[in-house]
Design a protein around this motif. Structure first.
Motif, PDB file in Angstrom:
ATOM      1  N   LEU A  93      -9.620  -3.906 -37.839  1.00 39.52           N
ATOM      2  CA  LEU A  93      -9.601  -4.942 -38.874  1.00 39.52           C
ATOM      3  C   LEU A  93      -9.040  -6.208 -38.251  1.00 39.52           C
ATOM      4  CD1 LEU A  93      -9.734  -5.973 -41.829  1.00 39.52           C
ATOM      5  CD2 LEU A  93      -7.434  -5.029 -42.143  1.00 39.52           C
ATOM      6  N   SER A  94      -9.880  -7.225 -38.096  1.00 41.37           N
ATOM      7  CA  SER A  94      -9.419  -8.485 -37.509  1.00 41.37           C
ATOM      8  C   SER A  94      -9.134  -9.492 -38.619  1.00 41.37           C
ATOM      9  CB  SER A  94     -10.450  -9.043 -36.524  1.00 41.37           C
ATOM     10  OG  SER A  94     -11.669  -9.328 -37.169  1.00 41.37           O
ATOM     11  N   ILE A  95      -7.938 -10.071 -38.574  1.00 44.23           N
ATOM     12  CA  ILE A  95      -7.467 -10.972 -39.616  1.00 44.23           C
ATOM     13  C   ILE A  95      -6.980 -12.265 -38.988  1.00 44.23           C
ATOM     14  CG2 ILE A  95      -5.866 -11.241 -41.566  1.00 44.23           C
ATOM     15  CD1 ILE A  95      -5.392  -8.156 -41.341  1.00 44.23           C
ATOM     16  N   ALA A  96      -7.386 -13.386 -39.561  1.00 44.65           N
ATOM     17  CA  ALA A  96      -6.794 -14.679 -39.229  1.00 44.65           C
ATOM     18  C   ALA A  96      -6.089 -15.163 -40.484  1.00 44.65           C
ATOM     19  CB  ALA A  96      -7.860 -15.681 -38.789  1.00 44.65           C
ATOM     20  N   CYS A  97      -4.817 -15.482 -40.363  1.00 42.57           N
ATOM     21  CA  CYS A  97      -4.008 -15.740 -41.561  1.00 42.57           C
ATOM     22  C   CYS A  97      -3.138 -16.975 -41.393  1.00 42.57           C
ATOM     23  CB  CYS A  97      -3.130 -14.512 -41.843  1.00 42.57           C
ATOM     24  SG  CYS A  97      -2.158 -14.634 -43.352  1.00 42.57           S
ATOM     25  N   SER A  98      -3.043 -17.767 -42.451  1.00 45.90           N
ATOM     26  CA  SER A  98      -2.109 -18.880 -42.494  1.00 45.90           C
ATOM     27  C   SER A  98      -0.708 -18.398 -42.144  1.00 45.90           C
ATOM     28  CB  SER A  98      -2.114 -19.490 -43.900  1.00 45.90           C
ATOM     29  OG  SER A  98      -0.931 -20.205 -44.163  1.00 45.90           O
ATOM     30  N   THR A  99       0.000 -19.165 -41.328  1.00 47.98           N
ATOM     31  CA  THR A  99       1.334 -18.757 -40.873  1.00 47.98           C
ATOM     32  C   THR A  99       2.263 -18.457 -42.033  1.00 47.98           C
ATOM     33  OG1 THR A  99       1.082 -20.092 -38.873  1.00 47.98           O
ATOM     34  CG2 THR A  99       3.316 -19.440 -39.469  1.00 47.98           C
ATOM     35  N   LEU A 100       2.244 -19.314 -43.055  1.00 46.94           N
ATOM     36  CA  LEU A 100       3.141 -19.121 -44.198  1.00 46.94           C
ATOM     37  C   LEU A 100       2.865 -17.790 -44.886  1.00 46.94           C
ATOM     38  CD1 LEU A 100       4.178 -21.784 -46.785  1.00 46.94           C
ATOM     39  CD2 LEU A 100       3.439 -19.540 -47.564  1.00 46.94           C
ATOM     40  N   ILE A 101       1.607 -17.475 -45.124  1.00 44.65           N
ATOM     41  CA  ILE A 101       1.246 -16.221 -45.798  1.00 44.65           C
ATOM     42  C   ILE A 101       1.593 -15.027 -44.924  1.00 44.65           C
ATOM     43  CG2 ILE A 101      -0.622 -14.911 -46.856  1.00 44.65           C
ATOM     44  CD1 ILE A 101       0.155 -17.484 -48.329  1.00 44.65           C
ATOM     45  N   TYR A 117      -4.086   3.897 -44.445  1.00 44.58           N
ATOM     46  CA  TYR A 117      -5.197   4.036 -43.495  1.00 44.58           C
ATOM     47  C   TYR A 117      -4.657   3.939 -42.066  1.00 44.58           C
ATOM     48  CZ  TYR A 117      -7.365   2.754 -47.903  1.00 44.58           C
ATOM     49  OH  TYR A 117      -7.705   2.690 -49.224  1.00 44.58           O
ATOM     50  N   PRO A 118      -3.987   4.969 -41.596  1.00 44.44           N
ATOM     51  CA  PRO A 118      -3.292   4.911 -40.298  1.00 44.44           C
ATOM     52  C   PRO A 118      -4.224   4.815 -39.097  1.00 44.44           C
ATOM     53  CG  PRO A 118      -3.219   7.137 -41.210  1.00 44.44           C
ATOM     54  CD  PRO A 118      -3.765   6.259 -42.278  1.00 44.44           C
ATOM     55  N   LYS A 119      -5.500   5.122 -39.262  1.00 45.29           N
ATOM     56  CA  LYS A 119      -6.420   5.086 -38.122  1.00 45.29           C
ATOM     57  C   LYS A 119      -7.070   3.713 -37.925  1.00 45.29           C
ATOM     58  CE  LYS A 119      -7.553   9.948 -37.602  1.00 45.29           C
ATOM     59  NZ  LYS A 119      -8.638  10.932 -37.372  1.00 45.29           N
ATOM     60  N   VAL A 120      -6.745   2.769 -38.780  1.00 43.50           N
ATOM     61  CA  VAL A 120      -7.292   1.418 -38.634  1.00 43.50           C
ATOM     62  C   VAL A 120      -6.398   0.614 -37.688  1.00 43.50           C
ATOM     63  CG1 VAL A 120      -7.847  -0.750 -39.806  1.00 43.50           C
ATOM     64  CG2 VAL A 120      -8.344   1.437 -40.922  1.00 43.50           C
ATOM     65  N   SER A 121      -7.003  -0.019 -36.696  1.00 36.85           N
ATOM     66  CA  SER A 121      -6.268  -0.894 -35.772  1.00 36.85           C
ATOM     67  C   SER A 121      -6.291  -2.316 -36.323  1.00 36.85           C
ATOM     68  CB  SER A 121      -6.912  -0.865 -34.379  1.00 36.85           C
ATOM     69  OG  SER A 121      -6.896   0.440 -33.849  1.00 36.85           O
ATOM     70  N   PRO A 271     -15.721  -0.217 -44.432  1.00 34.61           N
ATOM     71  CA  PRO A 271     -14.695   0.301 -45.342  1.00 34.61           C
ATOM     72  C   PRO A 271     -13.306  -0.270 -45.094  1.00 34.61           C
ATOM     73  CG  PRO A 271     -16.094   2.078 -44.562  1.00 34.61           C
ATOM     74  CD  PRO A 271     -16.462   0.868 -43.764  1.00 34.61           C
ATOM     75  N   GLN A 272     -12.916  -0.422 -43.812  1.00 32.11           N
ATOM     76  CA  GLN A 272     -11.568  -0.921 -43.527  1.00 32.11           C
ATOM     77  C   GLN A 272     -11.375  -2.353 -44.023  1.00 32.11           C
ATOM     78  OE1 GLN A 272     -13.972  -0.654 -41.334  1.00 32.11           O
ATOM     79  NE2 GLN A 272     -13.711  -1.878 -39.485  1.00 32.11           N
ATOM     80  N   VAL A 273     -12.462  -3.129 -44.001  1.00 37.98           N
ATOM     81  CA  VAL A 273     -12.396  -4.511 -44.493  1.00 37.98           C
ATOM     82  C   VAL A 273     -12.342  -4.532 -46.013  1.00 37.98           C
ATOM     83  CG1 VAL A 273     -13.567  -6.740 -44.556  1.00 37.98           C
ATOM     84  CG2 VAL A 273     -13.608  -5.377 -42.464  1.00 37.98           C
TER      85      VAL A 273
END
Length: 286
Positions: A93-101, A117-121, A271-273
């Motif tokens: 699961l690749s995430i780009a997130c605002s620093t504040l959030i 979901y422990p198998k998700v990186s 599914p992970q997304v």
């Protein structure tokens, strides 16, 4: 060669310095230099030329970087395909997130998500919303503030009211003249503050601008009496009882910083997304 080695080459090319890359991937600068030497020895080619400002790929390096990008993409596509076909939620699961959030809300959300979901990186990048918007296609999910993306799908998470704080009171029917401290943010935030100040110029007049890089630094400067600061409610709960403040309102409505979760069409088939986006939409943002 490992996948991590190809990923390192892409990061070095993107960031442009060994020092910056080491800082981002949280390993020492000598370790990055040693790994780069190993990769160059493996290919028996010089991949980068070092200049005083940045790393520049050699002709051979450009070919190797192209191959690295293809290998990373193939690996990601394979993981996504396996994730779709598996009854168990897994994959990356690749995430780009605002620093504040990422500082205020994401830790608790990800803690619950990874427990379920422990198998998700998790592959997380944080930064300013404007920078994230430029590269939004690189990520499964983008969490941004301000204006939503013009492309893709965006769902509203919450509106964050803005307040102006100071160590000195905000007197009624009297012009307040004080320095204004601001933190590094996207243009929409600065435009919002400038717009509010324009309509309140008979009440508040910034004497000068003090610009800092981080929102926490901005808070600390305000608390030390260096001037006024406009801060979102989400990071200023603790200041409400101790420091004079007033909401930024225009025509009786609060000025807010909206937060959005954005993603590309069809990405929720992973599914992970999908489970992560559901978690974001379920969250109560106080």
């Amino acid at each position: 060669m490992k996948i991590d080695d190809y990923d390192l080459l892409l990061r070095l090319n993107e960031i442009g310095t060994v020092r910056g890359t080491a800082k981002q991937i949280l390993i020492s600068q000598p370790a990055v230099t040693q790994r780069l030497k190993y990769i160059e020895d493996y290919f028996d080619e010089k991949i980068f030329i070092r200049t005083s400002k940045k790393l520049i790929p050699t002709p051979a390096g450009e070919l190797i970087l192209k191959q690295a990008k293809n290998i990373i993409e193939q690996e990601q596509n394979l993981k996504n395909t396996l994730a779709k076909s598996s009854a168990e939620v897994q994959g990356t699961l690749s995430i780009a997130c605002s620093t504040l959030i990422s500082q205020r809300y994401l830790p608790s959300i990800l803690a619950a998500y990874t427990k379920a979901y422990p198998k998700v990186s998790i592959d997380l990048v944080t930064g300013i919303s404007e920078d994230i918007k430029k590269d939004y296609t690189k990520y499964h999910v983008c969490i941004i503030r301000g204006e939503q993306l013009k492309e893709g799908i965006c769902e509203h998470l919450f509106g964050d009211p803005l307040y102006i704080f100071d160590t000195e009171a905000f007197p009624k029917n009297q012009l307040k003249e004080r320095p204004l401290i601001s933190f590094k943010s996207d243009d929409s935030m600065h435009d919002l503050v400038d717009h509010w100040l324009y309509y309140h110029q008979k009440e508040i007049k910034p004497l000068k601008a003090i610009r800092v890089d981080q929102i926490e630094t901005c808070k600390q400067f305000m608390m030390e009496g260096l001037g006024m600061a406009v801060l979102p409610k989400s990071v200023s709960h603790s200041l409400m009882k101790s420091y004079p403040h007033m909401p930024l309102k225009l025509n009786g409505a609060y000025a807010t910083r909206d937060t959005w979760v954005c993603y590309q069409e069809g990405i929720r088939n992973l599914p992970q997304v999908d489970h992560f986006i559901q978690a974001l939409l379920r969250e109560k943002y106080d």
